[in-house]
Design an enzyme around this catalytic site. Structure first.
Site, short mmCIF file in Angstrom:
data_model
loop_
_atom_site.label_atom_id
_atom_site.label_comp_id
_atom_site.label_asym_id
_atom_site.label_seq_id
_atom_site.Cartn_x
_atom_site.Cartn_y
_atom_site.Cartn_z
N LYS A 1 43.03 41.20 41.56
CA LYS A 1 42.27 39.98 41.82
C LYS A 1 42.85 38.81 41.04
O LYS A 1 43.13 38.92 39.85
CB LYS A 1 40.81 40.19 41.42
CG LYS A 1 39.94 38.96 41.56
CD LYS A 1 38.49 39.30 41.25
CE LYS A 1 37.60 38.08 41.34
NZ LYS A 1 36.18 38.43 41.23
N PHE B 1 36.07 42.06 37.63
CA PHE B 1 34.77 41.42 37.43
C PHE B 1 34.38 40.64 38.69
O PHE B 1 35.22 40.14 39.43
CB PHE B 1 34.79 40.51 36.20
CG PHE B 1 35.80 39.40 36.25
CD1 PHE B 1 35.56 38.24 36.97
CD2 PHE B 1 37.00 39.50 35.54
CE1 PHE B 1 36.49 37.21 37.01
CE2 PHE B 1 37.94 38.48 35.58
CZ PHE B 1 37.68 37.34 36.32
N CYS B 2 33.07 40.59 38.95
CA CYS B 2 32.51 39.85 40.09
C CYS B 2 33.28 40.16 41.38
O CYS B 2 33.72 39.25 42.09
CB CYS B 2 32.51 38.34 39.81
SG CYS B 2 31.41 37.39 40.87
N ASP B 3 33.41 41.43 41.67
CA ASP B 3 34.20 41.84 42.84
C ASP B 3 33.48 41.48 44.14
O ASP B 3 32.25 41.43 44.20
CB ASP B 3 34.44 43.35 42.79
CG ASP B 3 35.40 43.84 43.84
OD1 ASP B 3 36.24 43.04 44.28
OD2 ASP B 3 35.31 45.02 44.22
N GLY C 1 28.51 38.45 40.23
CA GLY C 1 28.46 39.09 38.93
C GLY C 1 28.95 38.16 37.84
O GLY C 1 29.09 36.95 38.03
#
Length: 243
Positions: free
Chosen positions: A149, A132-134, A76
């Site tokens: 994260k 974000f961008c998991d 992502g």
């Protein structure tokens, strides 16, 4: 084979062009790595082309001083900028992604976990919903529902033409929140998602920087964490062999 840590001045300034240069060196049989900071920007996977307003939003953000790059790997949106450290490693693989991808993620997470331990930030890998961008190969600080994260990881595999049996140039990448302004980075990511109408929204309380983790752990902060952490990571990379 040990990694050669490439000086950023030897690679193109454009992050996407630098990734391609590393892959070309990997295809030629080298084992190379790159540690660097990027200017204020965003990186999104090419799958974001599905959003009809992507080009319009990219043009507007670029005009406002925040270019949006289309990166090679999946996942992502990822913010870039001061206090965010990037690590990329590239080498040649004989097995396909379906065979080796998980082992490479575990190698990458282990290397980064050990570097973070050098600055007294304990981490483990897990998904962190709302970040974000998991992904399940994030590095997270904190336990259970309190986990946040601190590192995101990704891979990209490129077949090497003319090889029989087929070989691949592999790029393993990580984005590390070190001294980043978490609020600003998260807000910028949300602003772009809103601009393309994705419906995606990220939570600031689901991410943490190295500096924040140290402070919340009661450790003294006498300046930016980036210099010490960049040295620790570079030392781990120089000592590492390709997985």
């Amino acid at each position: 084979m040990r990694f050669l840590l490439v000086d950023p001045s030897e690679l193109p300034a454009d992050p996407m062009a630098a990734e391609s240069a590393l892959l070309e060196r990997a295809a030629a049989g080298e084992c190379v790595a790159h540690v660097w900071e990027a200017p204020v920007s965003l990186a999104v996977p090419r799958s974001y082309r599905r959003h009809p307003t992507l080009d319009e939003a990219r043009a507007r953000f670029a005009a406002e001083g925040c270019p949006v790059h289309l990166r090679l790997s999946g996942g992502g949106l990822v913010p870039q900028g001061p206090g965010i450290l990037n690590f990329s490693a590239a080498w040649m693989e004989a097995d396909a992604a379906g065979v080796r991808a998980e082992a490479i993620y575990l190698w990458l997470c282990g290397l980064l976990r050990d570097a973070l331990a050098e600055v007294a930030v304990p981490t483990h890998w897990q998904a962190v919903e709302g970040s974000f961008c998991d992904g399940r190969f994030n590095l997270a600080w904190g336990e259970g529902e309190a986990a946040r994260k601190i590192v995101g990881t990704a891979q990209y595999w490129r077949p090497i033409a003319g090889t029989a049996p087929r070989r691949y140039a592999v790029l393993a990448h990580a984005v590390l929140l070190v001294d980043a302004d978490i609020r600003e980075a998260n807000a910028r990511a949300n602003a772009f998602e809103a601009a393309i109408g994705s419906g995606q929204r990220y939570r600031e309380d689901r991410i943490v920087s190295v500096a924040q983790a140290r402070a919340l752990g009661g450790l003294p902060c006498d300046g930016p964490c980036m210099p010490a952490f960049a040295r620790a990571l570079s030392a781990k990379v120089r000592a590492a062999a390709a997985p």
